[in-house]
Design an enzyme around this catalytic site. Structure first.
Site, PDB file in Angstrom:
ATOM      1  N   LYS A  41      54.719  88.501  91.730  1.00 20.01           N
ATOM      2  CA  LYS A  41      55.018  87.185  91.133  1.00 20.01           C
ATOM      3  C   LYS A  41      54.667  86.059  92.104  1.00 20.01           C
ATOM      4  O   LYS A  41      54.015  85.086  91.747  1.00 20.01           O
ATOM      5  CB  LYS A  41      56.511  87.081  90.751  1.00 20.01           C
ATOM      6  CG  LYS A  41      56.981  88.174  89.822  1.00 20.01           C
ATOM      7  CD  LYS A  41      58.450  88.024  89.454  1.00 20.01           C
ATOM      8  CE  LYS A  41      59.420  88.148  90.615  1.00 20.01           C
ATOM      9  NZ  LYS A  41      59.461  89.483  91.249  1.00 20.01           N
ATOM     10  N   ARG A  44      67.279  85.131  86.351  1.00 22.71           N
ATOM     11  CA  ARG A  44      67.376  86.562  86.640  1.00 22.71           C
ATOM     12  C   ARG A  44      68.548  87.191  85.912  1.00 22.71           C
ATOM     13  O   ARG A  44      68.784  88.388  86.057  1.00 22.71           O
ATOM     14  CB  ARG A  44      67.618  86.726  88.144  1.00 22.71           C
ATOM     15  CG  ARG A  44      66.450  87.241  88.933  1.00 22.71           C
ATOM     16  CD  ARG A  44      66.922  87.265  90.369  1.00 22.71           C
ATOM     17  NE  ARG A  44      66.160  88.122  91.203  1.00 22.71           N
ATOM     18  CZ  ARG A  44      65.111  87.740  91.917  1.00 22.71           C
ATOM     19  NH1 ARG A  44      64.651  86.527  91.827  1.00 22.71           N
ATOM     20  NH2 ARG A  44      64.523  88.585  92.713  1.00 22.71           N
ATOM     21  N   ARG A  79      54.693  95.211 102.606  1.00 22.34           N
ATOM     22  CA  ARG A  79      54.580  93.741 102.693  1.00 22.34           C
ATOM     23  C   ARG A  79      54.876  93.254 104.109  1.00 22.34           C
ATOM     24  O   ARG A  79      55.790  93.729 104.775  1.00 22.34           O
ATOM     25  CB  ARG A  79      55.565  93.073 101.720  1.00 22.34           C
ATOM     26  CG  ARG A  79      55.564  91.556 101.880  1.00 22.34           C
ATOM     27  CD  ARG A  79      56.173  90.837 100.728  1.00 22.34           C
ATOM     28  NE  ARG A  79      57.524  91.253 100.427  1.00 22.34           N
ATOM     29  CZ  ARG A  79      58.188  90.851  99.328  1.00 22.34           C
ATOM     30  NH1 ARG A  79      57.610  90.057  98.450  1.00 22.34           N
ATOM     31  NH2 ARG A  79      59.408  91.258  99.133  1.00 22.34           N
ATOM     32  N   ARG A  97      60.456  91.732 105.827  1.00 20.42           N
ATOM     33  CA  ARG A  97      61.687  91.149 105.286  1.00 20.42           C
ATOM     34  C   ARG A  97      62.821  92.170 105.316  1.00 20.42           C
ATOM     35  O   ARG A  97      62.614  93.338 105.041  1.00 20.42           O
ATOM     36  CB  ARG A  97      61.447  90.705 103.819  1.00 20.42           C
ATOM     37  CG  ARG A  97      61.068  89.252 103.683  1.00 20.42           C
ATOM     38  CD  ARG A  97      60.594  88.878 102.311  1.00 20.42           C
ATOM     39  NE  ARG A  97      61.478  89.204 101.200  1.00 20.42           N
ATOM     40  CZ  ARG A  97      61.254  88.836  99.939  1.00 20.42           C
ATOM     41  NH1 ARG A  97      60.184  88.118  99.631  1.00 20.42           N
ATOM     42  NH2 ARG A  97      62.080  89.169  98.983  1.00 20.42           N
ATOM     43  N   ARG A 143      67.606  96.623  94.835  1.00 21.44           N
ATOM     44  CA  ARG A 143      66.986  95.522  94.071  1.00 21.44           C
ATOM     45  C   ARG A 143      66.431  96.024  92.740  1.00 21.44           C
ATOM     46  O   ARG A 143      66.514  95.330  91.731  1.00 21.44           O
ATOM     47  CB  ARG A 143      65.875  94.863  94.905  1.00 21.44           C
ATOM     48  CG  ARG A 143      66.442  94.004  96.022  1.00 21.44           C
ATOM     49  CD  ARG A 143      65.431  93.784  97.120  1.00 21.44           C
ATOM     50  NE  ARG A 143      64.341  92.915  96.726  1.00 21.44           N
ATOM     51  CZ  ARG A 143      63.186  92.853  97.387  1.00 21.44           C
ATOM     52  NH1 ARG A 143      62.986  93.624  98.443  1.00 21.44           N
ATOM     53  NH2 ARG A 143      62.252  92.019  96.990  1.00 21.44           N
TER      54      ARG A 143
HETATM   55  P1  AP5 Z   1      54.827  89.504  96.084  1.00 25.57           P
HETATM   56  O1  AP5 Z   1      53.865  88.579  95.448  1.00 25.57           O
HETATM   57  O2  AP5 Z   1      55.544  89.056  97.298  1.00 25.57           O
HETATM   58  O3  AP5 Z   1      55.839  90.062  94.960  1.00 25.57           O
HETATM   59  P2  AP5 Z   1      57.077  89.349  94.268  1.00 25.57           P
HETATM   60  O4  AP5 Z   1      57.096  89.812  92.851  1.00 25.57           O
HETATM   61  O5  AP5 Z   1      57.048  87.864  94.498  1.00 25.57           O
HETATM   62  O6  AP5 Z   1      58.219  90.055  95.084  1.00 25.57           O
HETATM   63  P3  AP5 Z   1      59.548  89.506  95.770  1.00 25.57           P
HETATM   64  O7  AP5 Z   1      60.095  90.686  96.504  1.00 25.57           O
HETATM   65  O8  AP5 Z   1      59.327  88.277  96.576  1.00 25.57           O
HETATM   66  O9  AP5 Z   1      60.358  89.171  94.528  1.00 25.57           O
HETATM   67  P4  AP5 Z   1      61.844  89.347  94.383  1.00 25.57           P
HETATM   68  O10 AP5 Z   1      61.929  88.996  92.952  1.00 25.57           O
HETATM   69  O11 AP5 Z   1      62.509  90.605  94.729  1.00 25.57           O
HETATM   70  O12 AP5 Z   1      62.367  88.419  95.530  1.00 25.57           O
HETATM   71  P5  AP5 Z   1      62.739  86.895  95.560  1.00 25.57           P
HETATM   72  O13 AP5 Z   1      62.086  86.302  96.732  1.00 25.57           O
HETATM   73  O14 AP5 Z   1      62.563  86.260  94.221  1.00 25.57           O
HETATM   74  O15 AP5 Z   1      54.046  90.866  96.387  1.00 25.57           O
HETATM   75  C1  AP5 Z   1      54.680  91.969  97.028  1.00 25.57           C
HETATM   76  C2  AP5 Z   1      53.669  92.679  97.950  1.00 25.57           C
HETATM   77  O16 AP5 Z   1      52.616  93.215  97.171  1.00 25.57           O
HETATM   78  C3  AP5 Z   1      53.006  91.753  98.995  1.00 25.57           C
HETATM   79  O17 AP5 Z   1      52.835  92.472 100.174  1.00 25.57           O
HETATM   80  C4  AP5 Z   1      51.662  91.405  98.374  1.00 25.57           C
HETATM   81  O18 AP5 Z   1      50.699  91.158  99.378  1.00 25.57           O
HETATM   82  C5  AP5 Z   1      51.351  92.655  97.553  1.00 25.57           C
HETATM   83  N1  AP5 Z   1      50.667  92.347  96.311  1.00 25.57           N
HETATM   84  C6  AP5 Z   1      50.918  91.310  95.475  1.00 25.57           C
HETATM   85  N2  AP5 Z   1      50.108  91.357  94.401  1.00 25.57           N
HETATM   86  C7  AP5 Z   1      49.335  92.464  94.567  1.00 25.57           C
HETATM   87  C8  AP5 Z   1      48.302  93.080  93.792  1.00 25.57           C
HETATM   88  N3  AP5 Z   1      47.913  92.540  92.625  1.00 25.57           N
HETATM   89  N4  AP5 Z   1      47.761  94.216  94.247  1.00 25.57           N
HETATM   90  C9  AP5 Z   1      48.155  94.765  95.417  1.00 25.57           C
HETATM   91  N5  AP5 Z   1      49.118  94.231  96.208  1.00 25.57           N
HETATM   92  C10 AP5 Z   1      49.702  93.107  95.787  1.00 25.57           C
HETATM   93  O19 AP5 Z   1      64.312  86.986  95.788  1.00 25.57           O
HETATM   94  C11 AP5 Z   1      64.871  87.505  96.980  1.00 25.57           C
HETATM   95  C12 AP5 Z   1      66.383  87.559  96.839  1.00 25.57           C
HETATM   96  O20 AP5 Z   1      66.906  86.220  96.634  1.00 25.57           O
HETATM   97  C13 AP5 Z   1      66.907  88.348  95.622  1.00 25.57           C
HETATM   98  O21 AP5 Z   1      66.997  89.738  95.897  1.00 25.57           O
HETATM   99  C14 AP5 Z   1      68.287  87.704  95.437  1.00 25.57           C
HETATM  100  O22 AP5 Z   1      69.214  88.153  96.377  1.00 25.57           O
HETATM  101  C15 AP5 Z   1      68.016  86.221  95.720  1.00 25.57           C
HETATM  102  N6  AP5 Z   1      67.632  85.512  94.509  1.00 25.57           N
HETATM  103  C16 AP5 Z   1      66.436  84.931  94.242  1.00 25.57           C
HETATM  104  N7  AP5 Z   1      66.425  84.389  93.019  1.00 25.57           N
HETATM  105  C17 AP5 Z   1      67.655  84.600  92.496  1.00 25.57           C
HETATM  106  C18 AP5 Z   1      68.256  84.286  91.250  1.00 25.57           C
HETATM  107  N8  AP5 Z   1      67.565  83.668  90.283  1.00 25.57           N
HETATM  108  N9  AP5 Z   1      69.547  84.651  91.044  1.00 25.57           N
HETATM  109  C19 AP5 Z   1      70.238  85.300  92.006  1.00 25.57           C
HETATM  110  N10 AP5 Z   1      69.730  85.643  93.203  1.00 25.57           N
HETATM  111  C20 AP5 Z   1      68.440  85.295  93.448  1.00 25.57           C
END
Ligand code: AP5
Length: 210
Positions: free
Chosen positions: A13, A88, A122, A155, A166
């Site tokens: 994402k 979420r 990552r 991370r 997660r």
């Molecule tokens: P990446 O693009 O980083 O994936 P992502 O979907 O953004 O993953 P995140 O782990 O950042 O999402 P998340 O939803 O768990 O965490 P968030 O930061 O929102 O890609 C991942 C890897 O794959 C990278 O290494 C990239 O290079 C590689 N990659 C990407 N695309 C690729 C492709 N097409 N092919 C191959 N490789 C690829 O949230 C973190 C924490 O914050 C949550 O756990 C929670 O505690 C809190 N939080 C955030 N939002 C909320 C909310 N709305 N409510 C409550 N708590 C929240």
């Protein structure tokens, strides 16, 4: 264009959101990134949420909704945005509907196996938060950010116990949003398995640049 990016952790994402934000000139609003910046800066919010995030749990709806409400009130979000990682939970989706009308929720379709592979490989820049992957998106110099030369790190929530948590949290609290947006005819599925350039091309077909 007012979009939600919905999908499991590690679906790509954030990677696609960064590309789309540049191309369509709209802000990329990542709640996870806002929390991580608060943790880095040791603000009261950061101190409150650090342990929750490291353990792979969700921050409370109250805190998260307020943060998004304030962010969407800023001028740069008036004509469009990508909300990455919000909503979420169903209460977050209901709160969002009372703040703004979105155009679509883009659902990233990917298997758990791919998610684990992406998250465990990552690497993130300590300085500018740019994402890399040890196999799929390697930096030019190992351990260093291509953009700013900053040090790359793993991370805390990308450790395997936290990834498992997660995914559990995603299934129980976030996956129900797929049906929620389908029912109100706002869901757009995207195949998140190919390389990010291929996904960007599919995205451009689904949401042509005007
Ligand atoms: P990446 O693009 O980083 O994936 P992502 O979907 O953004 O993953 P995140 O782990 O950042 O999402 P998340 O939803 O768990 O965490 P968030 O930061 O929102 O890609 C991942 C890897 O794959 C990278 O290494 C990239 O290079 C590689 N990659 C990407 N695309 C690729 C492709 N097409 N092919 C191959 N490789 C690829 O949230 C973190 C924490 O914050 C949550 O756990 C929670 O505690 C809190 N939080 C955030 N939002 C909320 C909310 N709305 N409510 C409550 N708590 C929240």
């Amino acid at each position: 264009m007012k979009l939600i990016f919905l999908g499991p952790p590690g679906a790509g994402k954030g990677t696609l959101a960064a590309l789309v934000a540049g191309l369509y000139s709209i802000p990329h609003i990542s709640t996870g990134e806002i929390f991580r910046a608060a943790i880095r800066e040791k603000t009261p919010l950061g101190l409150k949420v650090q342990a929750i995030i490291d353990a792979g749990q969700l921050v409370s709806d109250d805190i998260t909704i307020e943060l998004v409400r304030e962010r969407l009130a800023k001028d740069d979000a008036k004509n469009g945005f990508i909300l990455d990682g919000f909503p979420r939970t169903i209460p977050q989706a209901e709160a969002l509907a009372s703040i703004v009308k979105i155009d679509s929720a883009v659902n990233f379709d990917i298997s758990d196996k791919d998610v684990v592979e992406r998250l465990s490989g990552r690497r993130v820049c300590k300085t500018c938060s740019q994402n890399y992957h040890v196999s799929f998106m390697k930096p030019k110099v190992e351990g260093k950010c291509d953009k700013c030369g900053g040090e790359l790190f793993i991370r805390e929530d990308d450790k395997i116990e936290s990834i498992t948590k997660r995914l559990e949290v995603y299934r129980s609290q976030t996956a129900p949003l797929i049906d929620h947006y389908k029912k109100i005819d706002k869901l757009t599925d995207i195949d998140a398995r190919p390389a990010s350039g291929v996904i960007l091309e599919s995205f451009k077909e689904l949401f042509p640049l005007r």
